[in-house]
Design a protein around this motif. Sequence first.
Motif, short mmCIF file in Angstrom:
data_model
loop_
_atom_site.label_atom_id
_atom_site.label_comp_id
_atom_site.label_asym_id
_atom_site.label_seq_id
_atom_site.Cartn_x
_atom_site.Cartn_y
_atom_site.Cartn_z
N CYS A 54 0.85 -1.20 0.00
CA CYS A 54 0.00 0.00 0.00
C CYS A 54 0.89 1.25 0.00
O CYS A 54 0.62 2.21 -0.71
CB CYS A 54 -0.93 0.02 1.22
SG CYS A 54 -2.40 -1.00 1.00
N MET A 110 -1.93 3.30 -1.85
CA MET A 110 -3.30 2.85 -1.57
C MET A 110 -3.51 2.71 -0.06
O MET A 110 -2.55 2.81 0.72
CB MET A 110 -3.56 1.51 -2.27
CG MET A 110 -3.52 1.60 -3.78
SD MET A 110 -4.91 2.55 -4.46
CE MET A 110 -4.08 3.58 -5.66
N ASP A 111 -4.76 2.45 0.35
CA ASP A 111 -5.06 2.37 1.78
C ASP A 111 -5.33 0.95 2.26
O ASP A 111 -5.20 0.66 3.45
CB ASP A 111 -6.28 3.25 2.10
CG ASP A 111 -5.98 4.72 1.83
OD1 ASP A 111 -4.87 5.16 2.17
OD2 ASP A 111 -6.84 5.41 1.25
N GLY A 169 -1.32 6.03 -6.49
CA GLY A 169 -2.25 6.75 -5.61
C GLY A 169 -2.04 8.26 -5.68
O GLY A 169 -2.98 9.03 -5.50
N ASP A 170 -0.81 8.69 -5.95
CA ASP A 170 -0.53 10.13 -6.06
C ASP A 170 -0.83 10.67 -7.44
O ASP A 170 -0.81 11.88 -7.66
CB ASP A 170 0.94 10.41 -5.71
CG ASP A 170 1.29 9.97 -4.30
OD1 ASP A 170 0.36 9.91 -3.46
OD2 ASP A 170 2.47 9.68 -4.04
N ASP A 174 -7.58 5.28 -8.00
CA ASP A 174 -8.37 4.85 -6.85
C ASP A 174 -8.23 3.36 -6.58
O ASP A 174 -8.43 2.90 -5.47
CB ASP A 174 -9.86 5.16 -7.10
CG ASP A 174 -10.06 6.60 -7.48
OD1 ASP A 174 -9.94 7.47 -6.60
OD2 ASP A 174 -10.29 6.89 -8.68
N CYS A 190 -6.75 -0.41 -2.94
CA CYS A 190 -7.72 0.64 -3.23
C CYS A 190 -7.61 1.75 -2.19
O CYS A 190 -7.02 1.58 -1.13
CB CYS A 190 -9.14 0.07 -3.27
SG CYS A 190 -9.67 -0.62 -1.70
N LYS A 191 -8.23 2.87 -2.52
CA LYS A 191 -8.29 4.00 -1.61
C LYS A 191 -9.37 3.74 -0.55
O LYS A 191 -10.29 2.93 -0.77
CB LYS A 191 -8.65 5.27 -2.38
CG LYS A 191 -7.54 5.73 -3.32
CD LYS A 191 -6.46 6.48 -2.57
CE LYS A 191 -5.61 7.29 -3.55
NZ LYS A 191 -4.48 7.92 -2.89
#
Length: 489
Positions: free
Chosen positions: A116, A121-122, A251-252, A256, A282-283
């Motif tokens: 992640c 990502m989260d 992600g930056d 998503d 994923c976010k």
Amino acid sequence: MELLFEKSRAGRSCSILPACDVPYASLSAEVSRTTLPRLPALDENEISRHYNALAKRSFGVNDGFYPLGSCTMKYNPKINEETASLSGFTDIHPLQDAATVQGALEILALSEKYLCELSGMDAMTFQPAAGAHGEFAGLLLIKAYHTARKGAARTKIIVPDSAHGTNPASAAMAGFSIVNIASTEDGCVDIDALKAAVGSDTAGLMLTNPNTLGLFDPNILEITDIIHKAGGLNYYDGANLNAIVGIVRPGDMGFDVVHLNLHKTFSTPHGAGGPGAGAVGCKGPLAAFLPNPAIRNDNGSLFFDNHQTESIGRIRAFHGNFLVVVRAFTYMLSLGKEGIPQIAENAVLNANYMLARLKERFDIAPSAAYAKKIPCMHEFVISLEKIKAEKGVSALDIAKSLQDMGMHPPTMYFPLIVHEALMIEPTETESKETLDKAVDALFALLERAESEPESLKAAPRTTVIGRPDEVKAARAPIVRHNFSLESQK
Ligand SMILES: *Cc1c(COP(=O)(O)O)cnc(C)c1O
């Protein structure tokens, strides 16, 4: 070559078991099989020779240069195999009590955390067994997200024509319709075409960046912003993250959802169908839709949480190909924070070195303008259209001839937008000497194509199988042994 089943002789085996010294227990009839399993009976020597002979017929990264574009067949560190064969990982069962497999859960939890971090990502799942499987899972996340928001029906996924072939296929399987947009002459996303394609029915965009021409799209932030403003989500095909890992993060860039091919970028040997892991990250707003189970921490003890009610459901049995994750984890730890960016630096350097030499004599796709202007990322594409027209020598002939020179061919006839394409990805783990040898081999073949084109049509001469009937292999493959024929023998 004879199959193990054909070599089998009743009564042979490779185990000598001691006499049973405990009472026999019998199973009830309903769980007992009524016929013996159909297994070949062989001694160990025969089995060993069989697999050795098979191994000698194939070509892998341990045999030579393997520049298969978009497939990242790089060197597979041997330490990965050591960790992946530790009994603490191989002798456990997915139904075991979580308290007894805390180490394995920790590997999954830490791998999720590190990957992640690397992708921006989260949350992440390791269930999907391949990249395409991950795409399918990721698109189901996007679908679940839009469904939960109860807005207008969002049914369309935009896919540029430079995308990997699995992208539109996965989107179709997930029930979306595909909006294809053409690339510009430079091989990038056509911003005007993108603006014209978005609308209230846009579910999202699927993008490979760098794309299959090895190009990092300079307008990436504008592209993802156009999709977000239209209410859609951005999906990043991160199969070949080796182009950017440790340098920039999807992600930056406004993505998503992302899938990572752990079996490519994170160094598990793959091919012939597996094993793989298409990790999907994923976010935060999409995390609730990830497949069950998630790994959670309850006061220092890890457990599988099967209770995410909005989950898209299971994508695969248990927790995916766990040992592929162990290899990825080993790879990340052995490289460390300093080593990981070097993956991308070397991948890009190697590709640009080969490109710089090859472009003196080969046409670089998609255009001469592109070849002059932009450095490539981890891969690039050459076109043999001219030599095909002049001498009748095709990309296939060059690829087959490379086999006689001890190299695996590059990816052929892909991307579809380039004619007579050879897509070359040297990867980050090759030396300058190897790259020079490959370039020299391609130059030598170009000369032979000029002077004795017929000789290339006869290649390969040194492999067990030369040129199979590709149409027949695709349309009428024999993928199953016919036991009934054998019993008639
Ligand atoms: C390899 C690849 C895929 C598909 O991955 P599989 O594991 O083969 O299903 C998707 N996208 C890109 C860009 C790839 O290179």
